[in-house]
Design a protein around this motif. Structure first.
Motif, mmCIF file in Angstrom:
data_model
loop_
_atom_site.group_PDB
_atom_site.id
_atom_site.type_symbol
_atom_site.label_atom_id
_atom_site.label_comp_id
_atom_site.label_asym_id
_atom_site.label_seq_id
_atom_site.Cartn_x
_atom_site.Cartn_y
_atom_site.Cartn_z
ATOM 1 N N ALA A 127 0.866 -1.374 -0.043
ATOM 2 C CA ALA A 127 -0.046 -0.014 -0.036
ATOM 3 C C ALA A 127 0.951 1.312 0.023
ATOM 4 O O ALA A 127 0.409 2.320 -0.765
ATOM 5 C CB ALA A 127 -0.971 -0.090 1.060
ATOM 6 N N GLY A 128 1.915 1.291 0.722
ATOM 7 C CA GLY A 128 2.783 2.324 0.922
ATOM 8 C C GLY A 128 3.595 2.453 -0.516
ATOM 9 O O GLY A 128 3.825 3.684 -0.936
ATOM 10 N N TYR A 129 3.967 1.354 -1.146
ATOM 11 C CA TYR A 129 4.449 1.450 -2.255
ATOM 12 C C TYR A 129 3.704 1.822 -3.457
ATOM 13 O O TYR A 129 4.219 2.863 -4.300
ATOM 14 C CB TYR A 129 4.870 -0.039 -3.060
ATOM 15 C CG TYR A 129 5.578 -0.296 -4.185
ATOM 16 C CD1 TYR A 129 6.889 0.075 -4.528
ATOM 17 C CD2 TYR A 129 4.873 -0.646 -5.236
ATOM 18 C CE1 TYR A 129 7.576 0.135 -5.793
ATOM 19 C CE2 TYR A 129 5.459 -0.926 -6.474
ATOM 20 C CZ TYR A 129 6.679 -0.306 -6.605
ATOM 21 O OH TYR A 129 7.213 -0.710 -8.071
ATOM 22 N N PHE A 130 2.430 1.550 -3.503
ATOM 23 C CA PHE A 130 1.616 2.281 -4.487
ATOM 24 C C PHE A 130 1.539 3.910 -4.105
ATOM 25 O O PHE A 130 1.561 4.487 -5.157
ATOM 26 C CB PHE A 130 0.036 1.792 -3.902
ATOM 27 C CG PHE A 130 -0.969 2.470 -4.831
ATOM 28 C CD1 PHE A 130 -1.258 1.874 -6.222
ATOM 29 C CD2 PHE A 130 -1.820 3.340 -4.551
ATOM 30 C CE1 PHE A 130 -2.265 2.307 -6.971
ATOM 31 C CE2 PHE A 130 -2.850 3.870 -5.005
ATOM 32 C CZ PHE A 130 -2.958 3.347 -6.585
ATOM 33 N N LEU A 131 1.298 4.330 -2.729
ATOM 34 C CA LEU A 131 1.395 5.630 -2.884
ATOM 35 C C LEU A 131 2.782 6.438 -3.347
ATOM 36 O O LEU A 131 2.575 7.501 -3.712
ATOM 37 C CB LEU A 131 1.088 5.953 -1.243
ATOM 38 C CG LEU A 131 -0.081 5.720 -0.681
ATOM 39 C CD1 LEU A 131 -0.310 5.957 0.934
ATOM 40 C CD2 LEU A 131 -1.196 6.432 -1.583
ATOM 41 N N ASP A 132 3.805 5.780 -2.808
ATOM 42 C CA ASP A 132 5.116 6.311 -3.237
ATOM 43 C C ASP A 132 5.229 6.372 -4.974
ATOM 44 O O ASP A 132 5.738 7.400 -5.117
ATOM 45 C CB ASP A 132 6.123 5.519 -2.692
ATOM 46 C CG ASP A 132 7.487 6.142 -2.591
ATOM 47 O OD1 ASP A 132 7.647 7.232 -2.156
ATOM 48 O OD2 ASP A 132 8.616 5.487 -3.391
ATOM 49 N N LYS A 133 4.937 5.381 -5.258
ATOM 50 C CA LYS A 133 5.227 5.460 -6.988
ATOM 51 C C LYS A 133 4.347 6.702 -7.235
ATOM 52 O O LYS A 133 4.633 7.144 -8.736
ATOM 53 C CB LYS A 133 4.690 4.265 -7.465
ATOM 54 C CG LYS A 133 5.635 3.132 -7.286
ATOM 55 C CD LYS A 133 6.970 3.473 -7.720
ATOM 56 C CE LYS A 133 8.256 2.534 -7.755
ATOM 57 N NZ LYS A 133 9.548 2.996 -8.445
#
Length: 385
Positions: free
Chosen positions: A372-378
């Motif tokens: 979920a954090g990766y989705f936001l960071d990208k």
């Protein structure tokens, strides 16, 4: 790469490591079969898990050292508004998180509204909020030397208060202590944590705000020291970098010595958040942060850092997500006696063994939060308050 960017990377990694480990220790498949290092100390003592929360407070203070120059361009009223608004929002989020999902099952299995008078008032985010608010006011109005003096006074005052506000035979015992007495008097037993053998005692109580503030001011002072004394690319050359880092390491080691010396008369205790516990955790955090700066800034070993940077860039969102997801897994049931959380562990992860399966459950849950954090960071989405 500029040194400022590198230092932010080290901070993001440090903060991300604390969130990563926090999720793992908070969501084992089965708490009874977790490995010993993934448990908090029962009372006096220290485990790796006890380092997680104070390290996050340390990271909060460290980040403040980078924000302070921006505050210098704002009026006093603007700065105070930022501090009080952020304190209020984080406290409110923590309170609502413990109340969520706002309903519970009665003895017949029907849903009823969870009454306000049974909600836990203090908790992890509430502690972060109060410590951030107090520490921010201190560092905004006081010079670093004064901040150090105030921090020392807080630690000594808390030592004195725990022994003078409680006349029990053991003023540092679980069954009766000053932190418990003040919280029960102020809030009542129903608003406190009840996972200590049924005892109404909150490890994030009001009185222990006093020493916990020092974890934040310690992080702030460490961050300010790093910016002023740990430099790679300036006229002083690399020698300044190693000298600054050596002083930070020696300071951390000195704090460890002080903490374990103090432990003889004022035991290290995470749940009471004793002053010796504060000194110990700041010392360890100084050493860990120095190691990260050396590896990331000097050795330029950064291939492994992105995983933790994802956690560190959206720490509040990912922490809230992990807690709310775990609450929902416990809330919804497969049958009358089995929650979704239990079913996942008992039908999938336990096949790897009771202890290892419990760890795998926690790691799998942590990776889902990371995604979920990766989705936001990208998408360059960074949720802040």
């Amino acid at each position: 790469m500029k040194i400022a960017a590198q230092r932010f990377t080290a901070l993001d990694v440090f903060r991300g490591m604390t969130i990563c480990f926090m999720i793992i220790v908070n969501t084992p498949g089965n708490g009874d079969t977790s490995y010993a290092p993934l448990h908090h100390a029962q009372w006096h003592g220290f485990t790796p898990t006890d380092l997680v929360f104070p390290s996050f407070l340390f990271a909060v203070g460290n980040a403040m050292s980078f924000v302070m120059p921006k505050w210098a361009t704002l009026s006093q009223s603007q700065v105070l508004w930022k501090i009080f608004k952020r304190t209020f929002i984080i406290f409110l989020l923590g309170f609502l998180m413990y109340w969520f999902p706002f309903v519970k099952r009665d003895i017949t299995g029907n849903f009823i509204f969870s009454p306000f008078d049974e909600t836990r008032v203090f908790g992890v985010l509430q502690r972060i909020a109060l410590r951030y608010g107090v520490a921010s006011l201190i560092v905004y109005y006081c010079k670093p030397k004064t901040t150090v003096i105030i921090s020392i006074i807080f630690l000594l005052a808390y030592w004195l208060l725990l022994y003078t506000l409680c006349d029990a035979a053991d003023p540092l015992g679980l069954q009766d202590n000053a932190v418990m007495r003040i919280d029960q008097w102020l809030l009542g037993e129903k608003h406190l944590y009840h996972d200590n053998g049924g005892v109404a005692f909150d490890p994030e109580g009001l009185l222990s705000t006093l020493p916990a503030v020092v974890n934040v001011t310690g992080g702030y002072l460490t961050g300010k020291y790093i910016q002023q004394n740990v430099r790679l690319n300036d006229e002083t050359g690399q020698g300044n970098f190693f000298k600054g880092l050596t002083v930070l390491l020696l300071f951390g080691a000195a704090l460890l010595f002080l903490a374990y010396s103090w432990n003889l008369s004022f035991p290290v205790n995470k749940k009471l958040w004793t002053s010796s516990f504060v000194v110990l955790t700041i010392g360890i955090d100084c050493i860990l942060l120095a190691a990260l700066i050396y590896i990331i800034s000097y050795k330029n070993k950064t291939r492994w850092t992105y995983f933790f940077e994802v956690f560190g860039r959206n720490p509040l969102f990912i922490y809230l997500l992990s807690e709310l997801a775990a609450i929902l897994l416990y809330f919804f049931r497969i049958d009358e006696n089995t929650t979704c959380y239990q079913w996942l562990y008992q039908n999938i992860f336990i096949h790897a063994g009771a202890y290892f399966g419990s760890l795998l459950f926690a790691i799998a849950f942590m990776i889902l939060c990371w995604l979920a954090g990766y989705f936001l960071d990208k998408r360059k989405i960074y949720i802040k308050v």
